[in-house]
Design a protein around this motif. Structure first.
Motif, PDB file in Angstrom:
ATOM      1  N   TRP A 120       0.855  -1.183   0.000  1.00 28.05           N
ATOM      2  CA  TRP A 120       0.000   0.000   0.000  1.00 28.05           C
ATOM      3  C   TRP A 120       0.889   1.231   0.000  1.00 28.05           C
ATOM      4  CZ3 TRP A 120      -0.454   4.200   3.317  1.00 28.05           C
ATOM      5  CH2 TRP A 120      -1.501   5.076   2.991  1.00 28.05           C
ATOM      6  N   ILE A 121       0.508   2.195  -0.844  1.00 28.47           N
ATOM      7  CA  ILE A 121       1.215   3.472  -0.882  1.00 28.47           C
ATOM      8  C   ILE A 121       0.186   4.592  -0.756  1.00 28.47           C
ATOM      9  CG2 ILE A 121       3.167   2.661  -2.249  1.00 28.47           C
ATOM     10  CD1 ILE A 121       1.744   4.014  -4.676  1.00 28.47           C
ATOM     11  N   LYS A 122       0.613   5.699  -0.244  1.00 30.17           N
ATOM     12  CA  LYS A 122      -0.257   6.869  -0.171  1.00 30.17           C
ATOM     13  C   LYS A 122      -0.437   7.433  -1.580  1.00 30.17           C
ATOM     14  CE  LYS A 122      -1.019  11.040   2.398  1.00 30.17           C
ATOM     15  NZ  LYS A 122      -0.641  11.896   3.494  1.00 30.17           N
ATOM     16  N   ALA A 123      -1.655   7.863  -1.878  1.00 30.86           N
ATOM     17  CA  ALA A 123      -1.955   8.423  -3.201  1.00 30.86           C
ATOM     18  C   ALA A 123      -1.378   9.824  -3.357  1.00 30.86           C
ATOM     19  CB  ALA A 123      -3.463   8.460  -3.413  1.00 30.86           C
ATOM     20  N   HIS A 124      -1.066  10.172  -4.577  1.00 35.54           N
ATOM     21  CA  HIS A 124      -0.689  11.533  -4.975  1.00 35.54           C
ATOM     22  C   HIS A 124       0.524  12.074  -4.209  1.00 35.54           C
ATOM     23  CE1 HIS A 124      -4.401  11.312  -7.154  1.00 35.54           C
ATOM     24  NE2 HIS A 124      -5.062  11.119  -6.035  1.00 35.54           N
ATOM     25  N   VAL A 125       1.521  11.208  -4.051  1.00 36.74           N
ATOM     26  CA  VAL A 125       2.764  11.652  -3.416  1.00 36.74           C
ATOM     27  C   VAL A 125       3.954  11.518  -4.366  1.00 36.74           C
ATOM     28  CG1 VAL A 125       1.993  11.216  -1.044  1.00 36.74           C
ATOM     29  CG2 VAL A 125       3.149   9.400  -2.322  1.00 36.74           C
ATOM     30  N   GLY A 126       3.654  11.337  -5.655  1.00 34.05           N
ATOM     31  CA  GLY A 126       4.718  11.307  -6.645  1.00 34.05           C
ATOM     32  C   GLY A 126       5.232   9.922  -7.010  1.00 34.05           C
ATOM     33  N   HIS A 127       4.579   8.861  -6.541  1.00 35.12           N
ATOM     34  CA  HIS A 127       4.976   7.511  -6.954  1.00 35.12           C
ATOM     35  C   HIS A 127       4.682   7.384  -8.446  1.00 35.12           C
ATOM     36  CE1 HIS A 127       4.733   3.163  -7.477  1.00 35.12           C
ATOM     37  NE2 HIS A 127       5.492   3.059  -6.393  1.00 35.12           N
ATOM     38  N   LEU A 128       5.706   7.160  -9.245  1.00 34.53           N
ATOM     39  CA  LEU A 128       5.602   7.235 -10.710  1.00 34.53           C
ATOM     40  C   LEU A 128       4.481   6.368 -11.267  1.00 34.53           C
ATOM     41  CD1 LEU A 128       6.702   8.264 -13.438  1.00 34.53           C
ATOM     42  CD2 LEU A 128       8.262   6.307 -13.405  1.00 34.53           C
ATOM     43  N   GLU A 129       4.474   5.090 -10.950  1.00 33.24           N
ATOM     44  CA  GLU A 129       3.473   4.199 -11.523  1.00 33.24           C
ATOM     45  C   GLU A 129       2.072   4.510 -11.009  1.00 33.24           C
ATOM     46  OE1 GLU A 129       6.385   3.185 -10.301  1.00 33.24           O
ATOM     47  OE2 GLU A 129       7.389   2.042 -11.899  1.00 33.24           O
ATOM     48  N   ASN A 130       1.962   4.890  -9.734  1.00 34.46           N
ATOM     49  CA  ASN A 130       0.654   5.244  -9.188  1.00 34.46           C
ATOM     50  C   ASN A 130       0.112   6.488  -9.882  1.00 34.46           C
ATOM     51  OD1 ASN A 130      -0.867   6.927  -6.695  1.00 34.46           O
ATOM     52  ND2 ASN A 130      -1.490   4.796  -7.016  1.00 34.46           N
ATOM     53  N   GLU A 131       0.965   7.441 -10.143  1.00 33.29           N
ATOM     54  CA  GLU A 131       0.532   8.655 -10.843  1.00 33.29           C
ATOM     55  C   GLU A 131       0.099   8.314 -12.273  1.00 33.29           C
ATOM     56  OE1 GLU A 131       0.017  11.487  -9.376  1.00 33.29           O
ATOM     57  OE2 GLU A 131       1.050  11.046  -7.506  1.00 33.29           O
ATOM     58  N   ARG A 132       0.836   7.419 -12.930  1.00 30.92           N
ATOM     59  CA  ARG A 132       0.453   6.994 -14.284  1.00 30.92           C
ATOM     60  C   ARG A 132      -0.898   6.286 -14.272  1.00 30.92           C
ATOM     61  NH1 ARG A 132       4.693   3.319 -16.845  1.00 30.92           N
ATOM     62  NH2 ARG A 132       3.235   3.404 -18.607  1.00 30.92           N
ATOM     63  N   CYS A 133      -1.092   5.379 -13.315  1.00 29.72           N
ATOM     64  CA  CYS A 133      -2.372   4.665 -13.207  1.00 29.72           C
ATOM     65  C   CYS A 133      -3.513   5.636 -12.938  1.00 29.72           C
ATOM     66  CB  CYS A 133      -2.315   3.611 -12.104  1.00 29.72           C
ATOM     67  SG  CYS A 133      -1.353   2.147 -12.542  1.00 29.72           S
ATOM     68  N   ASP A 134      -3.263   6.650 -12.131  1.00 28.85           N
ATOM     69  CA  ASP A 134      -4.283   7.657 -11.835  1.00 28.85           C
ATOM     70  C   ASP A 134      -4.688   8.402 -13.110  1.00 28.85           C
ATOM     71  OD1 ASP A 134      -5.826   9.363  -9.882  1.00 28.85           O
ATOM     72  OD2 ASP A 134      -4.500  10.889 -10.744  1.00 28.85           O
ATOM     73  N   ILE A 135      -3.723   8.788 -13.907  1.00 24.84           N
ATOM     74  CA  ILE A 135      -4.008   9.485 -15.171  1.00 24.84           C
ATOM     75  C   ILE A 135      -4.789   8.577 -16.115  1.00 24.84           C
ATOM     76  CG2 ILE A 135      -2.935  10.427 -17.269  1.00 24.84           C
ATOM     77  CD1 ILE A 135      -0.635  11.447 -15.359  1.00 24.84           C
ATOM     78  N   ILE A 136      -4.358   7.331 -16.232  1.00 30.27           N
ATOM     79  CA  ILE A 136      -5.029   6.367 -17.107  1.00 30.27           C
ATOM     80  C   ILE A 136      -6.472   6.159 -16.644  1.00 30.27           C
ATOM     81  CG2 ILE A 136      -5.072   3.931 -17.805  1.00 30.27           C
ATOM     82  CD1 ILE A 136      -1.909   4.079 -17.511  1.00 30.27           C
ATOM     83  N   ALA A 137      -6.674   5.986 -15.338  1.00 29.85           N
ATOM     84  CA  ALA A 137      -8.016   5.756 -14.786  1.00 29.85           C
ATOM     85  C   ALA A 137      -8.919   6.959 -15.022  1.00 29.85           C
ATOM     86  CB  ALA A 137      -7.915   5.436 -13.292  1.00 29.85           C
ATOM     87  N   ARG A 138      -8.406   8.165 -14.795  1.00 26.81           N
ATOM     88  CA  ARG A 138      -9.219   9.373 -14.992  1.00 26.81           C
ATOM     89  C   ARG A 138      -9.597   9.562 -16.453  1.00 26.81           C
ATOM     90  NH1 ARG A 138      -6.436  13.822 -13.835  1.00 26.81           N
ATOM     91  NH2 ARG A 138      -4.622  12.859 -12.914  1.00 26.81           N
ATOM     92  N   GLU A 139      -8.668   9.283 -17.366  1.00 30.47           N
ATOM     93  CA  GLU A 139      -8.974   9.392 -18.799  1.00 30.47           C
ATOM     94  C   GLU A 139     -10.067   8.406 -19.198  1.00 30.47           C
ATOM     95  OE1 GLU A 139      -8.097  11.642 -21.196  1.00 30.47           O
ATOM     96  OE2 GLU A 139      -7.347  12.664 -19.405  1.00 30.47           O
ATOM     97  N   SER A 140     -10.012   7.194 -18.678  1.00 35.51           N
ATOM     98  CA  SER A 140     -11.053   6.211 -18.985  1.00 35.51           C
ATOM     99  C   SER A 140     -12.392   6.616 -18.386  1.00 35.51           C
ATOM    100  CB  SER A 140     -10.646   4.824 -18.486  1.00 35.51           C
ATOM    101  OG  SER A 140      -9.639   4.306 -19.313  1.00 35.51           O
TER     102      SER A 140
END
Length: 156
Positions: A120-140
């Motif tokens: 588990w990682i905290k959201a929106h703290v600059g974790h590269l892959e988590n930030e990429r997944c967030d962008i991908i999820a929001r676009e979908s």
């Protein structure tokens, strides 16, 4: 010997409930695969679950999978709550049916095929892959193409 897979996941919802999407990144050695879908009406928790389910279902053989997620709902649901829910026939401690049971049952089946470690990682703290997944999820979520039939037909 099991293949070692790294999976990164995130779910997003524009309104909760609202249009939602998920993003999953699977990594094996130098290979990377991105999975995503958008739904017209769903919830954030359902999208977090779908991100994990889609990644695990995509694997065509048993693997050792490290899943990195920012969702405590998913991580605790699987590691802490699910064993209790199973014993109580998928009821909460208040004897109510577990929310999102269709997805919990689906993830139960697919987890039997793999050895999974959770990070588990905290959201929106600059974790590269988590930030990429967030962008991908929001676009979908902005461009949905599927109905979440279970959610639409089983609202409490």
């Amino acid at each position: 010997m099991l293949k070692k897979i790294k999976m990164f996941t995130d779910g997003s919802c524009l309104g909760n409930p609202g249009a939602g999407g998920y993003g999953t990144i699977l990594r094996y050695k130098l290979h990377e695969k991105i999975l995503t879908s958008g739904f017209y009406l769903t919830t954030n928790n359902r999208m977090e679950l779908m991100a994990v389910i889609s990644g695990l279902e995509c694997l065509n053989q048993s693997c050792l999978v490290q899943i990195t997620t920012d969702s405590l709902y998913v991580k605790k649901g699987i590691t802490d709550w699910m064993p209790v829910w199973k014993k109580k026939e998928w009821r909460t401690t208040k004897k109510k049916r577990v929310k999102n049971i269709d997805l919990w049952l689906r993830i139960t089946d697919v987890l039997e095929k793999h050895l999974v470690n959770w990070l588990w990682i905290k959201a929106h703290v600059g974790h590269l892959e988590n930030e990429r997944c967030d962008i991908i999820a929001r676009e979908s979520a902005k461009n949905p193409s599927f109905k979440d039939f279970y959610y639409e037909n089983n609202q409490l």
